[in-house]
Design a protein around this motif. Structure first.
Motif, PDB file in Angstrom:
ATOM      1  N   HIS A   1       0.808  -1.215   0.000  1.00 10.75           N
ATOM      2  CA  HIS A   1       0.000   0.000   0.000  1.00 10.75           C
ATOM      3  C   HIS A   1       0.845   1.272   0.000  1.00 10.75           C
ATOM      4  CE1 HIS A   1      -2.707  -3.094   1.751  1.00 10.75           C
ATOM      5  NE2 HIS A   1      -3.628  -2.466   1.061  1.00 10.75           N
ATOM      6  N   GLY A   2       2.165   1.120   0.144  1.00  4.48           N
ATOM      7  CA  GLY A   2       3.021   2.300   0.176  1.00  4.48           C
ATOM      8  C   GLY A   2       2.884   3.098   1.453  1.00  4.48           C
ATOM      9  N   LEU A   3       2.386   2.481   2.520  1.00  4.59           N
ATOM     10  CA  LEU A   3       2.153   3.184   3.781  1.00  4.59           C
ATOM     11  C   LEU A   3       3.316   3.037   4.754  1.00  4.59           C
ATOM     12  CD1 LEU A   3      -1.587   2.161   4.345  1.00  4.59           C
ATOM     13  CD2 LEU A   3      -0.713   4.320   3.443  1.00  4.59           C
ATOM     14  N   ARG A   4       4.133   1.975   4.589  1.00  2.00           N
ATOM     15  CA  ARG A   4       5.255   1.745   5.498  1.00  2.00           C
ATOM     16  C   ARG A   4       6.493   1.373   4.697  1.00  2.00           C
ATOM     17  NH1 ARG A   4       5.238  -2.528   8.173  1.00  2.00           N
ATOM     18  NH2 ARG A   4       3.634  -3.668   7.015  1.00  2.00           N
ATOM     19  N   PRO A   5       7.658   1.913   5.062  1.00  2.00           N
ATOM     20  CA  PRO A   5       8.884   1.577   4.309  1.00  2.00           C
ATOM     21  C   PRO A   5       9.243   0.101   4.407  1.00  2.00           C
ATOM     22  CG  PRO A   5       9.393   2.842   6.307  1.00  2.00           C
ATOM     23  CD  PRO A   5       7.906   2.897   6.133  1.00  2.00           C
ATOM     24  N   GLU A   6       8.792  -0.568   5.490  1.00  2.00           N
ATOM     25  CA  GLU A   6       9.132  -1.987   5.657  1.00  2.00           C
ATOM     26  C   GLU A   6       8.338  -2.894   4.715  1.00  2.00           C
ATOM     27  OE1 GLU A   6       9.059   0.184   9.639  1.00  2.00           O
ATOM     28  OE2 GLU A   6       7.662  -0.153   7.972  1.00  2.00           O
ATOM     29  N   ALA A   7       7.284  -2.352   4.101  1.00  2.00           N
ATOM     30  CA  ALA A   7       6.378  -3.194   3.311  1.00  2.00           C
ATOM     31  C   ALA A   7       7.082  -3.881   2.149  1.00  2.00           C
ATOM     32  CB  ALA A   7       5.203  -2.371   2.804  1.00  2.00           C
ATOM     33  N   ALA A   8       8.024  -3.193   1.517  1.00  2.00           N
ATOM     34  CA  ALA A   8       8.719  -3.793   0.369  1.00  2.00           C
ATOM     35  C   ALA A   8       9.524  -5.019   0.796  1.00  2.00           C
ATOM     36  CB  ALA A   8       9.629  -2.758  -0.292  1.00  2.00           C
ATOM     37  N   ASP A   9      10.221  -4.917   1.946  1.00  2.00           N
ATOM     38  CA  ASP A   9      10.988  -6.063   2.441  1.00  2.00           C
ATOM     39  C   ASP A   9      10.066  -7.210   2.830  1.00  2.00           C
ATOM     40  OD1 ASP A   9      13.390  -4.766   2.078  1.00  2.00           O
ATOM     41  OD2 ASP A   9      13.476  -3.995   4.136  1.00  2.00           O
ATOM     42  N   GLU A  10       8.913  -6.871   3.419  1.00  2.00           N
ATOM     43  CA  GLU A  10       7.959  -7.911   3.817  1.00  2.00           C
ATOM     44  C   GLU A  10       7.407  -8.634   2.591  1.00  2.00           C
ATOM     45  OE1 GLU A  10       5.168  -5.683   6.091  1.00  2.00           O
ATOM     46  OE2 GLU A  10       6.569  -5.332   7.736  1.00  2.00           O
ATOM     47  N   ALA A  11       7.141  -7.868   1.524  1.00  2.00           N
ATOM     48  CA  ALA A  11       6.657  -8.484   0.288  1.00  2.00           C
ATOM     49  C   ALA A  11       7.724  -9.413  -0.300  1.00  2.00           C
ATOM     50  CB  ALA A  11       6.263  -7.409  -0.719  1.00  2.00           C
ATOM     51  N   ALA A  12       8.989  -8.983  -0.194  1.00  2.00           N
ATOM     52  CA  ALA A  12      10.074  -9.819  -0.705  1.00  2.00           C
ATOM     53  C   ALA A  12      10.172 -11.126   0.084  1.00  2.00           C
ATOM     54  CB  ALA A  12      11.393  -9.048  -0.634  1.00  2.00           C
ATOM     55  N   ARG A  13       9.942 -11.048   1.394  1.00  2.00           N
ATOM     56  CA  ARG A  13       9.981 -12.261   2.220  1.00  2.00           C
ATOM     57  C   ARG A  13       8.851 -13.214   1.842  1.00  2.00           C
ATOM     58  NH1 ARG A  13      10.684 -10.563   8.443  1.00  2.00           N
ATOM     59  NH2 ARG A  13      10.401 -12.826   8.660  1.00  2.00           N
TER      60      ARG A  13
ATOM     61  N   GLY B   1       7.623 -13.412  -1.142  1.00  2.00           N
ATOM     62  CA  GLY B   1       8.064 -13.981  -2.409  1.00  2.00           C
ATOM     63  C   GLY B   1       9.025 -15.139  -2.218  1.00  2.00           C
ATOM     64  N   GLU B   2       9.937 -15.004  -1.250  1.00  2.00           N
ATOM     65  CA  GLU B   2      10.893 -16.079  -0.972  1.00  2.00           C
ATOM     66  C   GLU B   2      10.176 -17.316  -0.436  1.00  2.00           C
ATOM     67  OE1 GLU B   2      13.670 -14.392   1.727  1.00  2.00           O
ATOM     68  OE2 GLU B   2      14.494 -12.966   0.270  1.00  2.00           O
TER      69      GLU B   2
ATOM     70  N   GLY C   1       7.239 -23.405  -4.405  1.00  2.00           N
ATOM     71  CA  GLY C   1       7.041 -23.565  -5.844  1.00  2.00           C
ATOM     72  C   GLY C   1       5.877 -22.764  -6.389  1.00  2.00           C
ATOM     73  N   LEU C   2       5.534 -21.645  -5.724  1.00  2.00           N
ATOM     74  CA  LEU C   2       4.380 -20.848  -6.128  1.00  2.00           C
ATOM     75  C   LEU C   2       4.818 -19.517  -6.733  1.00  2.00           C
ATOM     76  CD1 LEU C   2       2.146 -21.332  -2.931  1.00  2.00           C
ATOM     77  CD2 LEU C   2       2.245 -22.765  -4.995  1.00  2.00           C
ATOM     78  N   PRO C   3       4.234 -19.117  -7.864  1.00  2.00           N
ATOM     79  CA  PRO C   3       4.538 -17.800  -8.428  1.00  2.00           C
ATOM     80  C   PRO C   3       4.005 -16.689  -7.523  1.00  2.00           C
ATOM     81  CG  PRO C   3       2.737 -18.833  -9.629  1.00  2.00           C
ATOM     82  CD  PRO C   3       3.259 -19.860  -8.681  1.00  2.00           C
ATOM     83  N   HIS C   4       4.744 -15.584  -7.446  1.00  2.00           N
ATOM     84  CA  HIS C   4       4.393 -14.482  -6.554  1.00  2.00           C
ATOM     85  C   HIS C   4       4.486 -13.158  -7.290  1.00  2.00           C
ATOM     86  CE1 HIS C   4       5.602 -11.364  -3.480  1.00  2.00           C
ATOM     87  NE2 HIS C   4       4.484 -11.824  -2.948  1.00  2.00           N
ATOM     88  N   GLU C   5       3.580 -12.247  -6.952  1.00  2.00           N
ATOM     89  CA  GLU C   5       3.550 -10.932  -7.581  1.00  2.00           C
ATOM     90  C   GLU C   5       3.238  -9.877  -6.521  1.00  2.00           C
ATOM     91  OE1 GLU C   5       1.148  -8.772 -11.302  1.00  2.00           O
ATOM     92  OE2 GLU C   5       1.145 -10.957 -11.053  1.00  2.00           O
TER      93      GLU C   5
END
Length: 423
Positions: free
Chosen positions: A59-71, A73-74, A80-84
């Protein structure tokens, strides 16, 4: 596999199996509930022949959100699941309730994502705790049966269905599952922020527990109210079949029959009629609907929810309000107002780009000498679609202008009746 894990899988699987071997979307934020959902669904998918795809909304509300999304994805890749990652760019807008806008944007982004990949269902990680908190927050607004029904296990958003397979599972049970499996998750700091209603409701539940107002009690009450809502919806559905007909894109309701309906059934029928015509995901507020019911009883009519409600001695008619669509224009091959598609004999002159669909309006209606033959009122026709090119009216099918042209209504009678059952 422990007995508790097997039970969790059985509960989750019951929302999708037996069923077709299709791809299902998972909304995963990285928090404990959604991470548990992803791992449980991965196990269910193997046994049930399902395919899964994962999305995280930033949502672009917290700077940590991008790292959390990356986690996320990992973790998805490990299964074995696609992530976006889906990004919302509306956080900078300071108007309105930020949490409500973010929630609506999240569902819109997820629905668009599902449609892009041809998925019909998206699984969400809401729990019985979320249900109890929602019940408590809604209780403060003095709602009716719909509000006290809490979150539905299944909710349609156009062609996509949101599924909440863990509404009968507690948050603590899911945390135990994650710990048993050695899985990690992130804790959103906003879950401790007292500025948010949900956080205050969560803490209120701790105070209310000694009185017996527990998560289980409130979530069960919401489930009971959902049964009441379903019964009322069925009653409204049967009355709609008896009293409502579609004319063009208008809904016409027999006034004598409508006047003797129980007020709650009349409210539901009127509410769904306004949703059906406007295309809104949400109904008008109860107070506004009460005013509309009074306007119908008095015979005055009113505008509400982008619609015009007109009353005659024999019927009430609900149509699209011209003012709500007067500036709406789409290319001639597009869908106008979310419910109309126009087609016809373009010929050499009108085959070029530049033609548009826009409301007929008074300007266009003056050019339609045969409009009375349509049987539609003048005020209704103002808000109907028409094709224009270079300032010239090409076609207005509902007003009898333009041979060979047709306007197809994309939301039919089934959508109206289904909406009544799903309220």
């Amino acid at each position: 596999m422990t007995e508790s894990t097997s039970l969790l899988k059985e509960i989750v699987a019951g929302h999708f199996l037996p069923g077709p071997a299709e791809e299902i979307g998972l909304a995963v934020s990285g928090g404990g509930d959604s991470m548990a959902l992803m791992h449980l669904m991965a196990e269910v998918a193997v046994e049930g022949g399902l395919r899964l795809r994962v999305a995280t909304v930033d949502h672009g509300l917290r700077p940590e959100a991008a790292d959390e999304a990356a986690r996320v994805g990992e973790a998805a890749a490990g299964l074995g699941l696609p992530h976006e990652v889906l990004h919302w760019d509306g956080a900078a807008d300071e108007t309105g309730n930020l949490q409500d806008r973010a929630r609506r944007a999240r569902y819109d982004l997820l629905a668009d994502w599902a449609r892009r990949h041809g998925m019909r269902q998206i699984a969400l990680g809401h729990t019985s705790d979320d249900q109890a908190e929602t019940f408590l927050m809604r209780l403060a607004r003095a709602p009716g049966a719909d509000g006290l029904s809490g979150m539905a296990a299944r909710r349609r958003m156009g062609a996509v269905t949101l599924v909440r397979p863990m509404l009968e599972i507690s948050r603590s049970c899911l945390r135990n599952y994650l710990e048993t499996c050695g899985l990690t998750w992130v804790e959103d700091p906003s879950n401790q922020d007292d500025r948010f209603d949900r956080v205050r409701a969560r803490r209120a539940l701790e105070v209310l527990r000694p009185l017996g107002l527990t998560v289980q009690t409130l979530s069960e009450t919401a489930k009971n109210m959902a049964s009441v809502r379903n019964a009322l919806g069925w009653y409204a559905f049967t009355e709609a079949q008896r009293l409502v007909r579609i004319q063009g894109g208008d809904l016409v309701i027999e006034r004598s029959g409508f006047r003797v309906l129980q007020p709650e059934i009349a409210r539901r029928l009127l509410s769904q009629a306004l949703i059906w015509i406007s295309g809104s995901d949400y109904p008008p507020r109860r107070r506004a609907l009460a005013m509309a019911q009074e306007a119908v009883r008095s015979g005055s009519g009113m505008t509400l929810h982008g619609c015009q409600i007109s009353v005659t001695p024999r019927e009430l008619r609900i149509t699209r309000e011209y003012a709500a669509v007067k500036d709406l224009s789409v290319p001639a091959d597009g869908v106008w107002d979310g419910r109309w598609r126009l087609s016809g004999p373009w010929g050499d002159r009108f085959g070029a780009a530049g033609a548009e669909i826009r409301p007929l309006g008074a300007e266009g209606l003056r050019l339609c000498s045969e409009w009375r033959a349509s049987g539609l009122p003048y005020r209704s026709l103002l808000g109907y679609p028409s094709v224009w090119m270079d300032g010239d009216l090409v076609a207005a099918p509902h007003a009898g202008f333009g041979d060979g042209w047709r306007a197809d209504l994309l939301r039919g009678e089934d959508a109206l009746h289904t909406g009544l059952l799903a309220q």
